[in-house]
Design a protein around this motif. Structure first.
Motif, PDB file in Angstrom:
ATOM      1  N   HIS A  51      73.437 -46.240  31.483  1.00  0.00           N
ATOM      2  CA  HIS A  51      72.481 -45.124  31.488  1.00  0.00           C
ATOM      3  C   HIS A  51      73.070 -43.928  32.237  1.00  0.00           C
ATOM      4  O   HIS A  51      73.539 -44.062  33.372  1.00  0.00           O
ATOM      5  CB  HIS A  51      71.164 -45.569  32.135  1.00  0.00           C
ATOM      6  CG  HIS A  51      70.617 -46.816  31.526  1.00  0.00           C
ATOM      7  ND1 HIS A  51      69.898 -46.810  30.346  1.00  0.00           N
ATOM      8  CD2 HIS A  51      70.741 -48.118  31.890  1.00  0.00           C
ATOM      9  CE1 HIS A  51      69.578 -48.051  30.027  1.00  0.00           C
ATOM     10  NE2 HIS A  51      70.068 -48.861  30.949  1.00  0.00           N
ATOM     11  N   PHE A  52      73.017 -42.776  31.577  1.00  0.00           N
ATOM     12  CA  PHE A  52      73.531 -41.548  32.169  1.00  0.00           C
ATOM     13  C   PHE A  52      72.437 -40.861  32.983  1.00  0.00           C
ATOM     14  O   PHE A  52      71.261 -40.854  32.610  1.00  0.00           O
ATOM     15  CB  PHE A  52      74.020 -40.603  31.071  1.00  0.00           C
ATOM     16  CG  PHE A  52      74.507 -39.282  31.595  1.00  0.00           C
ATOM     17  CD1 PHE A  52      75.751 -39.173  32.200  1.00  0.00           C
ATOM     18  CD2 PHE A  52      73.696 -38.148  31.503  1.00  0.00           C
ATOM     19  CE1 PHE A  52      76.190 -37.953  32.689  1.00  0.00           C
ATOM     20  CE2 PHE A  52      74.128 -36.929  31.992  1.00  0.00           C
ATOM     21  CZ  PHE A  52      75.390 -36.830  32.586  1.00  0.00           C
ATOM     22  N   GLY A  53      72.837 -40.284  34.117  1.00  0.00           N
ATOM     23  CA  GLY A  53      71.884 -39.549  34.935  1.00  0.00           C
ATOM     24  C   GLY A  53      72.578 -38.976  36.155  1.00  0.00           C
ATOM     25  O   GLY A  53      73.804 -38.840  36.181  1.00  0.00           O
ATOM     26  N   THR A  54      71.787 -38.630  37.155  1.00  0.00           N
ATOM     27  CA  THR A  54      72.351 -38.081  38.394  1.00  0.00           C
ATOM     28  C   THR A  54      71.870 -38.888  39.583  1.00  0.00           C
ATOM     29  O   THR A  54      70.792 -39.490  39.559  1.00  0.00           O
ATOM     30  CB  THR A  54      71.921 -36.616  38.590  1.00  0.00           C
ATOM     31  OG1 THR A  54      70.480 -36.552  38.659  1.00  0.00           O
ATOM     32  CG2 THR A  54      72.433 -35.734  37.461  1.00  0.00           C
ATOM     33  N   LEU A  55      72.702 -38.908  40.614  1.00  0.00           N
ATOM     34  CA  LEU A  55      72.320 -39.496  41.884  1.00  0.00           C
ATOM     35  C   LEU A  55      71.979 -38.360  42.840  1.00  0.00           C
ATOM     36  O   LEU A  55      72.696 -37.348  42.893  1.00  0.00           O
ATOM     37  CB  LEU A  55      73.453 -40.356  42.454  1.00  0.00           C
ATOM     38  CG  LEU A  55      73.819 -41.620  41.653  1.00  0.00           C
ATOM     39  CD1 LEU A  55      74.941 -42.375  42.345  1.00  0.00           C
ATOM     40  CD2 LEU A  55      72.609 -42.530  41.458  1.00  0.00           C
ATOM     41  N   ARG A  56      70.900 -38.528  43.597  1.00  0.00           N
ATOM     42  CA  ARG A  56      70.395 -37.434  44.437  1.00  0.00           C
ATOM     43  C   ARG A  56      70.385 -37.814  45.917  1.00  0.00           C
ATOM     44  O   ARG A  56      70.191 -38.979  46.277  1.00  0.00           O
ATOM     45  CB  ARG A  56      68.962 -37.089  44.020  1.00  0.00           C
ATOM     46  CG  ARG A  56      68.766 -36.752  42.548  1.00  0.00           C
ATOM     47  CD  ARG A  56      69.431 -35.452  42.165  1.00  0.00           C
ATOM     48  NE  ARG A  56      69.242 -35.106  40.775  1.00  0.00           N
ATOM     49  CZ  ARG A  56      68.431 -34.117  40.348  1.00  0.00           C
ATOM     50  NH1 ARG A  56      67.737 -33.405  41.217  1.00  0.00           N
ATOM     51  NH2 ARG A  56      68.325 -33.850  39.059  1.00  0.00           N
ATOM     52  N   ASN A  57      70.578 -36.799  46.745  1.00  0.00           N
ATOM     53  CA  ASN A  57      70.373 -36.953  48.177  1.00  0.00           C
ATOM     54  C   ASN A  57      68.878 -37.014  48.475  1.00  0.00           C
ATOM     55  O   ASN A  57      68.037 -36.645  47.640  1.00  0.00           O
ATOM     56  CB  ASN A  57      70.993 -35.777  48.935  1.00  0.00           C
ATOM     57  CG  ASN A  57      72.499 -35.902  49.049  1.00  0.00           C
ATOM     58  OD1 ASN A  57      73.015 -36.930  49.488  1.00  0.00           O
ATOM     59  ND2 ASN A  57      73.215 -34.858  48.643  1.00  0.00           N
ATOM     60  N   ARG A  58      68.544 -37.434  49.672  1.00  0.00           N
ATOM     61  CA  ARG A  58      67.149 -37.402  50.098  1.00  0.00           C
ATOM     62  C   ARG A  58      66.649 -35.958  50.141  1.00  0.00           C
ATOM     63  O   ARG A  58      67.442 -35.039  50.405  1.00  0.00           O
ATOM     64  CB  ARG A  58      67.010 -38.049  51.477  1.00  0.00           C
ATOM     65  CG  ARG A  58      67.068 -39.579  51.438  1.00  0.00           C
ATOM     66  CD  ARG A  58      66.893 -40.164  52.819  1.00  0.00           C
ATOM     67  NE  ARG A  58      66.694 -41.604  52.751  1.00  0.00           N
ATOM     68  CZ  ARG A  58      66.595 -42.398  53.815  1.00  0.00           C
ATOM     69  NH1 ARG A  58      66.681 -41.860  55.035  1.00  0.00           N
ATOM     70  NH2 ARG A  58      66.417 -43.685  53.680  1.00  0.00           N
ATOM     71  N   PRO A  59      65.379 -35.736  49.912  1.00  0.00           N
ATOM     72  CA  PRO A  59      64.846 -34.357  49.928  1.00  0.00           C
ATOM     73  C   PRO A  59      65.092 -33.689  51.285  1.00  0.00           C
ATOM     74  O   PRO A  59      64.991 -34.321  52.341  1.00  0.00           O
ATOM     75  CB  PRO A  59      63.342 -34.555  49.672  1.00  0.00           C
ATOM     76  CG  PRO A  59      63.233 -35.892  49.007  1.00  0.00           C
ATOM     77  CD  PRO A  59      64.327 -36.733  49.578  1.00  0.00           C
ATOM     78  N   ASP A  60      65.467 -32.406  51.229  1.00  0.00           N
ATOM     79  CA  ASP A  60      65.649 -31.658  52.472  1.00  0.00           C
ATOM     80  C   ASP A  60      64.297 -31.130  52.954  1.00  0.00           C
ATOM     81  O   ASP A  60      63.232 -31.503  52.419  1.00  0.00           O
ATOM     82  CB  ASP A  60      66.653 -30.531  52.271  1.00  0.00           C
ATOM     83  CG  ASP A  60      66.245 -29.567  51.158  1.00  0.00           C
ATOM     84  OD1 ASP A  60      65.031 -29.539  50.823  1.00  0.00           O
ATOM     85  OD2 ASP A  60      67.117 -28.845  50.642  1.00  0.00           O
ATOM     86  N   ALA A  61      64.322 -30.237  53.932  1.00  0.00           N
ATOM     87  CA  ALA A  61      63.081 -29.725  54.530  1.00  0.00           C
ATOM     88  C   ALA A  61      62.209 -29.018  53.506  1.00  0.00           C
ATOM     89  O   ALA A  61      60.975 -29.013  53.603  1.00  0.00           O
ATOM     90  CB  ALA A  61      63.415 -28.781  55.679  1.00  0.00           C
ATOM     91  N   SER A  62      62.850 -28.421  52.497  1.00  0.00           N
ATOM     92  CA  SER A  62      62.085 -27.709  51.466  1.00  0.00           C
ATOM     93  C   SER A  62      61.620 -28.637  50.348  1.00  0.00           C
ATOM     94  O   SER A  62      60.955 -28.200  49.409  1.00  0.00           O
ATOM     95  CB  SER A  62      62.932 -26.580  50.873  1.00  0.00           C
ATOM     96  OG  SER A  62      64.053 -27.116  50.192  1.00  0.00           O
ATOM     97  N   GLY A  63      62.014 -29.921  50.441  1.00  0.00           N
ATOM     98  CA  GLY A  63      61.624 -30.880  49.413  1.00  0.00           C
ATOM     99  C   GLY A  63      62.594 -30.963  48.251  1.00  0.00           C
ATOM    100  O   GLY A  63      62.343 -31.686  47.287  1.00  0.00           O
ATOM    101  N   GLU A  64      63.726 -30.260  48.331  1.00  0.00           N
ATOM    102  CA  GLU A  64      64.707 -30.256  47.227  1.00  0.00           C
ATOM    103  C   GLU A  64      65.664 -31.441  47.346  1.00  0.00           C
ATOM    104  O   GLU A  64      66.143 -31.769  48.435  1.00  0.00           O
ATOM    105  CB  GLU A  64      65.498 -28.951  47.242  1.00  0.00           C
ATOM    106  CG  GLU A  64      66.499 -28.852  46.093  1.00  0.00           C
ATOM    107  CD  GLU A  64      67.305 -27.567  46.148  1.00  0.00           C
ATOM    108  OE1 GLU A  64      68.191 -27.405  45.281  1.00  0.00           O
ATOM    109  OE2 GLU A  64      67.063 -26.759  47.063  1.00  0.00           O
ATOM    110  N   GLU A  65      65.930 -32.078  46.189  1.00  0.00           N
ATOM    111  CA  GLU A  65      66.912 -33.170  46.120  1.00  0.00           C
ATOM    112  C   GLU A  65      68.216 -32.603  45.556  1.00  0.00           C
ATOM    113  O   GLU A  65      68.287 -32.255  44.382  1.00  0.00           O
ATOM    114  CB  GLU A  65      66.426 -34.297  45.213  1.00  0.00           C
ATOM    115  CG  GLU A  65      65.182 -35.010  45.697  1.00  0.00           C
ATOM    116  CD  GLU A  65      64.771 -36.105  44.720  1.00  0.00           C
ATOM    117  OE1 GLU A  65      64.158 -37.082  45.171  1.00  0.00           O
ATOM    118  OE2 GLU A  65      65.068 -35.966  43.510  1.00  0.00           O
ATOM    119  N   THR A  66      69.227 -32.513  46.384  1.00  0.00           N
ATOM    120  CA  THR A  66      70.520 -32.022  45.887  1.00  0.00           C
ATOM    121  C   THR A  66      71.254 -33.134  45.155  1.00  0.00           C
ATOM    122  O   THR A  66      71.135 -34.313  45.482  1.00  0.00           O
ATOM    123  CB  THR A  66      71.390 -31.513  47.046  1.00  0.00           C
ATOM    124  OG1 THR A  66      71.561 -32.567  47.996  1.00  0.00           O
ATOM    125  CG2 THR A  66      70.746 -30.310  47.713  1.00  0.00           C
TER     126      THR A  66
END
Length: 463
Positions: A51-66
């Protein structure tokens, strides 16, 4: 299958590359990976799917997952995996930074970094294969020749271990009957028929003996065949080494005694690795340093699996050749007689020297690279005289296996002698127990944590 705590490791070689693979195995391996994978819900996907996809970091203070990386995640559900546990393999870009980021995210989610060989150890503990086959995994990874690859693959596929496990179970049944007799010691009963027991022990020894005898060949296949080149000074030993390697590895000079130390390199012939060893010429030393070199030559001859005795076909005296042949024969080592300077001698001289040697001589010209293919063929044939190498039969390459095979054989030999001399059932049972202990430790049916730690610690991390 028992799903142990989740572990992870880089399964591909470290360093920068196009792709790296990170392996995760154990309880909740799929759901843990799914926590920071963005794509399809991995927990709902079938085994053996990618399965293709992305791995993400934990959300930062703004709630964004890099995003850490775009990846391909392959799922193997228990028990249809190498470890028989749930396994996830993450194919990512081969950046060291990306690899460390993914491993960090896994540890944040409760995954432990794997110890060397821990994936294979889990496969063994979960019944994927026995200990002999597990050790073959490491040998297969380390194989660097056709012969070592074939030996490891045969062992990985079961080799001799399945046959020994069947015979061991039959022996266990007999031991149980012998020990039952001990409970009726005063009644002189015999539950274990001695003729059948003898035949079983003979059958087991018939299986063991070829395996025990194959160890010297198997060890050479695994580690390379130590092949020492010996002869008088100026016979052309260094010239021959350079010619076989096709490079100027050793200094060549007309001055006797130029080679004073041992020079080694490797040559692959027909899938077999030969460890070629050029040595100081055999003669009376003229100084202390040369004496040390000659002593090292003699030591290498004692350690070698194969000896090449090279002589100068133009200048050697018949008595010297006769003495040389007698010397290599008495060494007990497999050897080849190689006559050098073929370009400078006639047919009569060759016939004379072959008559003195009373055995085949491979004739070459090391300086002119003449008949080197014939020499290589002779080297290959000398090693391949072992039937196991030719047929791909099981070959013992591991010293631990050899130790337990010989221990089993010795115990059975004592038991057979005991039968012949009419020993009491308790003495007979004692030898049979020793044989069972060795067979059990060989295949891993009897193990200790220290033994497993010792074996699997030699594996690479990620395997």
């Amino acid at each position: 299958m028992i799903q142990l705590d989740p572990i992870a490791a880089l399964a591909t070689a470290p360093g920068i590359g196009a792709i790296a693979v990170i392996r995760v195995s154990g309880q909740d391996a799929i759901s843990i990976t799914n926590r920071f994978f963005r794509g399809r819900d991995l927990t709902r996907q079938a085994s053996h799917t990618a399965h293709f996809g992305t791995l993400r970091n934990r959300p930062d203070a703004s709630g964004e997952e890099t995003i850490i990386d775009e990846v391909l995640v392959t799922i193997f559900r228990a028990p249809r995996s190498f470890t028989k546990e749930d396994v996830v393999e993450i194919s990512c870009h081969g950046s060291e930074f990306i690899i460390q980021q993914i491993l960090r995210r896994l540890t944040e989610e409760g995954v432990r970094l794997a110890r060397p060989g821990e994936f294979t150890q889990r496969a063994f503990l979960n019944g994927q294969f026995d200990l002999v086959q597990a050790e073959a995994v490491a040998d297969l990874i380390a194989s660097d020749s056709d012969a070592s690859h074939r030996a490891a693959l045969t062992q990985l596929r079961g080799g001799f271990s399945r046959q020994l496990k069947t015979l061991r179970q039959q022996l266990i049944d007999f031991v149980a009957l012998v020990e039952l007799e001990l409970d009726f010691g005063e009644e002189d009963v015999e539950f274990a028929h001695r003729d059948q027991l003898r035949q079983l022990m003979l059958d087991i020894r018939r299986v063991l003996h070829p395996l025990i005898e194959s160890f010297s060949t198997g060890n050479a296949i695994k580690n390379g065949v130590p092949t020492v080149i010996v002869g008088k000074p100026n016979a052309g030993k260094s010239t021959l080494l350079n010619a076989l390697l096709n490079e100027e590895k050793a200094i060549v000079s007309d001055i006797p005694g130029t080679t004073r130390d041992v020079i080694e390199d490797e040559l692959f012939i027909d899938g077999i690795r030969f460890r070629l060893i050029d040595t100081a010429g055999l003669r009376q030393a003229t100084d202390t340093i040369e004496a040390i070199g000659i002593e090292r030559t003699q030591q290498k001859m004692r350690d070698a699996s194969l000896v090449i005795y090279l002589f100068d076909g133009l200048n050697i005296a018949p008595t010297d050749l006769r003495d040389a042949v007698a010397e290599v024969r008495t060494s007990g080592k497999p050897y080849l007689l190689i006559g050098n300077k073929l370009d400078a001698i006639d047919a009569g001289r060759k016939e004379e020297l072959e008559g003195i040697a009373s055995e085949p001589i491979v004739w070459i010209s090391a300086a002119r690279h003449t008949h080197l293919d014939e020499l290589k063929a002779a080297l290959s044939a000398r090693v391949r005289t072992d039937a196991a190498v030719q047929t791909g039969s099981a070959v013992v390459t591991n010293a631990r296996h050899y130790e337990h095979l010989t221990g089993t054989d010795n115990a059975l030999a004592r038991a057979i002698t005991g039968l012949d001399t009419g020993v009491t059932p308790d003495w007979l049972a004692m030898d049979l127990r020793v044989a069972l202990q060795h067979l059990g430790e060989l295949t891993g049916e009897i193990t200790t944590d220290d033994l497993l730690d010792s074996i699997f610690s030699k594996f690479c991390i990620g395997k």
